[in-house]
Design a protein around this motif. Structure first.
Motif, PDB file in Angstrom:
ATOM      1  N   THR A  82       0.812  -1.204   0.000  1.00 28.79           N
ATOM      2  CA  THR A  82       0.000   0.000   0.000  1.00 28.79           C
ATOM      3  C   THR A  82       0.853   1.264   0.000  1.00 28.79           C
ATOM      4  OG1 THR A  82      -1.740  -1.178   1.200  1.00 28.79           O
ATOM      5  CG2 THR A  82      -1.830   1.222   1.238  1.00 28.79           C
ATOM      6  N   SER A  83       1.981   1.222   0.707  1.00 27.94           N
ATOM      7  CA  SER A  83       2.853   2.396   0.790  1.00 27.94           C
ATOM      8  C   SER A  83       3.589   2.680  -0.517  1.00 27.94           C
ATOM      9  CB  SER A  83       3.886   2.202   1.904  1.00 27.94           C
ATOM     10  OG  SER A  83       4.797   1.169   1.567  1.00 27.94           O
ATOM     11  N   GLY A  84       3.728   1.664  -1.361  1.00 23.10           N
ATOM     12  CA  GLY A  84       4.498   1.814  -2.587  1.00 23.10           C
ATOM     13  C   GLY A  84       5.950   1.399  -2.456  1.00 23.10           C
ATOM     14  N   VAL A  85       6.394   1.098  -1.234  1.00 29.62           N
ATOM     15  CA  VAL A  85       7.793   0.708  -1.013  1.00 29.62           C
ATOM     16  C   VAL A  85       8.124  -0.583  -1.749  1.00 29.62           C
ATOM     17  CG1 VAL A  85       9.446  -0.091   0.733  1.00 29.62           C
ATOM     18  CG2 VAL A  85       8.027   1.917   1.188  1.00 29.62           C
ATOM     19  N   ALA A  86       7.246  -1.577  -1.664  1.00 27.89           N
ATOM     20  CA  ALA A  86       7.519  -2.865  -2.308  1.00 27.89           C
ATOM     21  C   ALA A  86       7.674  -2.713  -3.819  1.00 27.89           C
ATOM     22  CB  ALA A  86       6.408  -3.857  -1.981  1.00 27.89           C
ATOM     23  N   ASP A  87       6.797  -1.940  -4.445  1.00 27.58           N
ATOM     24  CA  ASP A  87       6.878  -1.747  -5.897  1.00 27.58           C
ATOM     25  C   ASP A  87       8.208  -1.141  -6.308  1.00 27.58           C
ATOM     26  OD1 ASP A  87       4.369  -2.789  -6.320  1.00 27.58           O
ATOM     27  OD2 ASP A  87       3.359  -0.841  -6.316  1.00 27.58           O
ATOM     28  N   LEU A  88       8.689  -0.184  -5.538  1.00 23.78           N
ATOM     29  CA  LEU A  88       9.979   0.444  -5.856  1.00 23.78           C
ATOM     30  C   LEU A  88      11.123  -0.549  -5.694  1.00 23.78           C
ATOM     31  CD1 LEU A  88       9.481   3.909  -4.133  1.00 23.78           C
ATOM     32  CD2 LEU A  88       9.485   3.446  -6.594  1.00 23.78           C
ATOM     33  N   LEU A  89      11.085  -1.345  -4.651  1.00 18.44           N
ATOM     34  CA  LEU A  89      12.170  -2.298  -4.408  1.00 18.44           C
ATOM     35  C   LEU A  89      12.171  -3.429  -5.424  1.00 18.44           C
ATOM     36  CD1 LEU A  89      12.024  -2.568  -0.510  1.00 18.44           C
ATOM     37  CD2 LEU A  89      13.731  -1.366  -1.880  1.00 18.44           C
ATOM     38  N   LEU A  90      11.005  -3.792  -5.941  1.00 21.67           N
ATOM     39  CA  LEU A  90      10.917  -4.896  -6.891  1.00 21.67           C
ATOM     40  C   LEU A  90      11.650  -4.606  -8.201  1.00 21.67           C
ATOM     41  CD1 LEU A  90       7.232  -6.045  -6.347  1.00 21.67           C
ATOM     42  CD2 LEU A  90       9.275  -7.474  -6.108  1.00 21.67           C
ATOM     43  N   HIS A 304       4.789   5.672   3.869  1.00 25.87           N
ATOM     44  CA  HIS A 304       3.688   6.001   2.955  1.00 25.87           C
ATOM     45  C   HIS A 304       3.893   7.380   2.337  1.00 25.87           C
ATOM     46  CE1 HIS A 304       0.730   2.728   3.734  1.00 25.87           C
ATOM     47  NE2 HIS A 304       1.425   2.616   4.850  1.00 25.87           N
ATOM     48  N   VAL A 305       4.473   8.275   3.098  1.00 23.94           N
ATOM     49  CA  VAL A 305       4.668   9.652   2.641  1.00 23.94           C
ATOM     50  C   VAL A 305       5.929   9.779   1.794  1.00 23.94           C
ATOM     51  CG1 VAL A 305       4.941  12.056   3.405  1.00 23.94           C
ATOM     52  CG2 VAL A 305       3.447  10.488   4.684  1.00 23.94           C
ATOM     53  N   ALA A 306       6.957   9.002   2.137  1.00 22.98           N
ATOM     54  CA  ALA A 306       8.239   9.105   1.431  1.00 22.98           C
ATOM     55  C   ALA A 306       8.764   7.720   1.056  1.00 22.98           C
ATOM     56  CB  ALA A 306       9.259   9.842   2.301  1.00 22.98           C
ATOM     57  N   PRO A 307       8.036   6.960   0.237  1.00 20.59           N
ATOM     58  CA  PRO A 307       8.502   5.612  -0.122  1.00 20.59           C
ATOM     59  C   PRO A 307       9.819   5.615  -0.878  1.00 20.59           C
ATOM     60  CG  PRO A 307       6.650   6.273  -1.505  1.00 20.59           C
ATOM     61  CD  PRO A 307       6.756   7.290  -0.423  1.00 20.59           C
ATOM     62  N   GLY A 308      10.048   6.650  -1.682  1.00 16.17           N
ATOM     63  CA  GLY A 308      11.299   6.722  -2.435  1.00 16.17           C
ATOM     64  C   GLY A 308      12.496   6.850  -1.519  1.00 16.17           C
ATOM     65  N   THR A 309      12.363   7.567  -0.423  1.00 14.55           N
ATOM     66  CA  THR A 309      13.450   7.701   0.546  1.00 14.55           C
ATOM     67  C   THR A 309      13.792   6.354   1.162  1.00 14.55           C
ATOM     68  OG1 THR A 309      12.813   9.983   1.050  1.00 14.55           O
ATOM     69  CG2 THR A 309      14.165   8.839   2.680  1.00 14.55           C
ATOM     70  N   VAL A 310      12.759   5.590   1.476  1.00 18.27           N
ATOM     71  CA  VAL A 310      12.986   4.270   2.062  1.00 18.27           C
ATOM     72  C   VAL A 310      13.667   3.343   1.056  1.00 18.27           C
ATOM     73  CG1 VAL A 310      11.866   2.224   3.033  1.00 18.27           C
ATOM     74  CG2 VAL A 310      11.025   4.520   3.620  1.00 18.27           C
ATOM     75  N   ALA A 311      13.189   3.345  -0.186  1.00 16.46           N
ATOM     76  CA  ALA A 311      13.786   2.488  -1.219  1.00 16.46           C
ATOM     77  C   ALA A 311      15.236   2.867  -1.472  1.00 16.46           C
ATOM     78  CB  ALA A 311      12.977   2.581  -2.510  1.00 16.46           C
ATOM     79  N   SER A 312      15.534   4.151  -1.475  1.00 17.78           N
ATOM     80  CA  SER A 312      16.917   4.600  -1.672  1.00 17.78           C
ATOM     81  C   SER A 312      17.804   4.158  -0.522  1.00 17.78           C
ATOM     82  CB  SER A 312      16.952   6.131  -1.821  1.00 17.78           C
ATOM     83  OG  SER A 312      16.283   6.542  -2.981  1.00 17.78           O
ATOM     84  N   ALA A 313      17.278   4.210   0.708  1.00 19.74           N
ATOM     85  CA  ALA A 313      18.050   3.774   1.859  1.00 19.74           C
ATOM     86  C   ALA A 313      18.352   2.282   1.778  1.00 19.74           C
ATOM     87  CB  ALA A 313      17.279   4.090   3.145  1.00 19.74           C
ATOM     88  N   VAL A 314      17.390   1.492   1.323  1.00 17.83           N
ATOM     89  CA  VAL A 314      17.625   0.048   1.160  1.00 17.83           C
ATOM     90  C   VAL A 314      18.717  -0.203   0.135  1.00 17.83           C
ATOM     91  CG1 VAL A 314      16.604  -2.138   0.400  1.00 17.83           C
ATOM     92  CG2 VAL A 314      15.284  -0.589   1.857  1.00 17.83           C
ATOM     93  N   ALA A 315      18.649   0.498  -0.996  1.00 14.48           N
ATOM     94  CA  ALA A 315      19.670   0.314  -2.045  1.00 14.48           C
ATOM     95  C   ALA A 315      21.045   0.692  -1.520  1.00 14.48           C
ATOM     96  CB  ALA A 315      19.303   1.178  -3.248  1.00 14.48           C
ATOM     97  N   GLU A 316      21.114   1.763  -0.737  1.00 13.80           N
ATOM     98  CA  GLU A 316      22.405   2.211  -0.207  1.00 13.80           C
ATOM     99  C   GLU A 316      22.970   1.205   0.796  1.00 13.80           C
ATOM    100  OE1 GLU A 316      25.112   3.947   2.577  1.00 13.80           O
ATOM    101  OE2 GLU A 316      23.009   3.569   3.103  1.00 13.80           O
TER     102      GLU A 316
END
Length: 321
Positions: A82-90, A304-316
């Motif tokens: 729902t937050s969009g985090v999973a879609d970005l990480l996939l 939910h508000v900043a999914p891109g920030t979370v995805a970037s942190a995972v990649a880093e």
């Protein structure tokens, strides 16, 4: 005759108890039926794995370096969709999302004390069975405590951590006593089948606003989050027990934070009223080499508000492992 008539009638107390029992029974039946309807409307979309006698629901999608996502209290693993985090990480990762024990479609057997470390051991064995090797573990809220327990218990098998809106050190929390009522045997069972769901429906709008404040509730969360799933008696029990075990869990973990050898990124919301940002700042000082991001204009549900920030942190973190 008047004396006999007086004793043949049910006393006021007996009549009150009978009506109370009938009302509670009606509520219990209604809540049972509502829980069944919620599960039919939100069937499991993933697979099941049995670990140490516990049936866990999970999804396993994508390819690349593995990332495990662990949700917080009240919600299910689907929160990361729902937050969009999973879609970005996939786009670049193999993404494994679990319903923690008692949430979503995962079981939570009685007879075990489901501390963060207990949940960590169960999930680590699930990693082994699924062939998930050295994942980056992402945890939100209560899931962040479980992520830390995984890292402390199995450091060689954990590539890194991304911790979101977590509670990391024991503090006075009035909400623990309120939520903890549902964890008391017998009394908790009665409450969660009768009164607790009603109270939950009445307070849910306020709870959702508090979780997102100072940001607005996202449109996707409003549309996709199921209050009915969250207010099933089984999930109320899991939420209550996790609430009661929150302080004992971090008490058991906090002395070993400084020994964590893997990359750790901590993200907190500047306006989080559920877990204040100072908890994240203290954890950052406790873990050598950790990185801290405090996001302005966000609260507890920052992913939910900043999914891109979370995805970037995972990649880093994945690159630093």
């Amino acid at each position: 005759m008047n004396l006999l008539r007086r004793y043949s009638r049910p006393s006021l107390t007996a009549r009150t108890l009978a009506w109370t029992a009938a009302a509670l029974g009606t509520l219990a039946l209604a809540n049972h039926l509502l829980a069944g309807r919620a599960e039919r409307r939100h069937p499991p979309e993933g697979k099941f794995i049995e670990v140490d006698g516990v049936r866990l629901h999970y999804t396993d999608r994508g390819t690349g370096r593995p990332v495990v996502l662990l949700h917080g209290n009240m919600v299910t693993g689907d929160d990361f969709n729902t937050s969009g985090v999973a879609d970005l990480l996939l786009q670049n990762h193999r993404v494994i999302i679990f319903d923690r024990p008692g949430f979503g479609h995962s079981e939570r057997p009685r007879g075990r004390i489901w501390t963060a470390s207990e949940q960590a051991g169960l999930l680590h064995e699930a990693f082994r069975q699924l062939g998930v090797e050295r994942p980056v573990v992402v945890g939100h809220s209560w899931g962040a405590i479980v992520a830390l327990a995984i890292a402390e218990g199995y450091p060689a098998d954990t590539a890194g951590l991304v911790l979101l809106s977590g509670y990391y050190f024991p503090t006075l929390r009035p909400d623990v006593w309120t939520v903890g009522l549902g964890a008391i045997p017998v009394l908790g069972d009665i409450l969660r089948y009768t009164i607790s769901p009603i109270f939950g429906w009445l307070t849910m709008p306020l709870i959702k606003r508090a979780l997102f404040s100072p940001a607005r509730i996202t449109e996707r969360f409003s549309e996709e989050f199921s209050s009915a799933m969250a207010l099933r008696p089984s999930q109320i029990r899991a939420t209550a027990v996790d609430g009661a075990l929150m302080i004992p869990s971090v008490l058991a973990l906090q002395s070993r934070y400084e020994t964590l050898p893997m990359p750790v990124t901590i993200i907190a919301g500047e306006g989080d009223k559920v877990v204040f940002k100072r908890s994240a700042e203290r954890l950052h000082r406790s873990i050598p080499g950790s990185r801290l991001q405090v996001l302005n204009g966000t609260g507890h549900m920052l992913h939910h508000v900043a999914p891109g920030t979370v995805a970037s942190a995972v990649a880093e973190v994945a690159e630093r492992r």
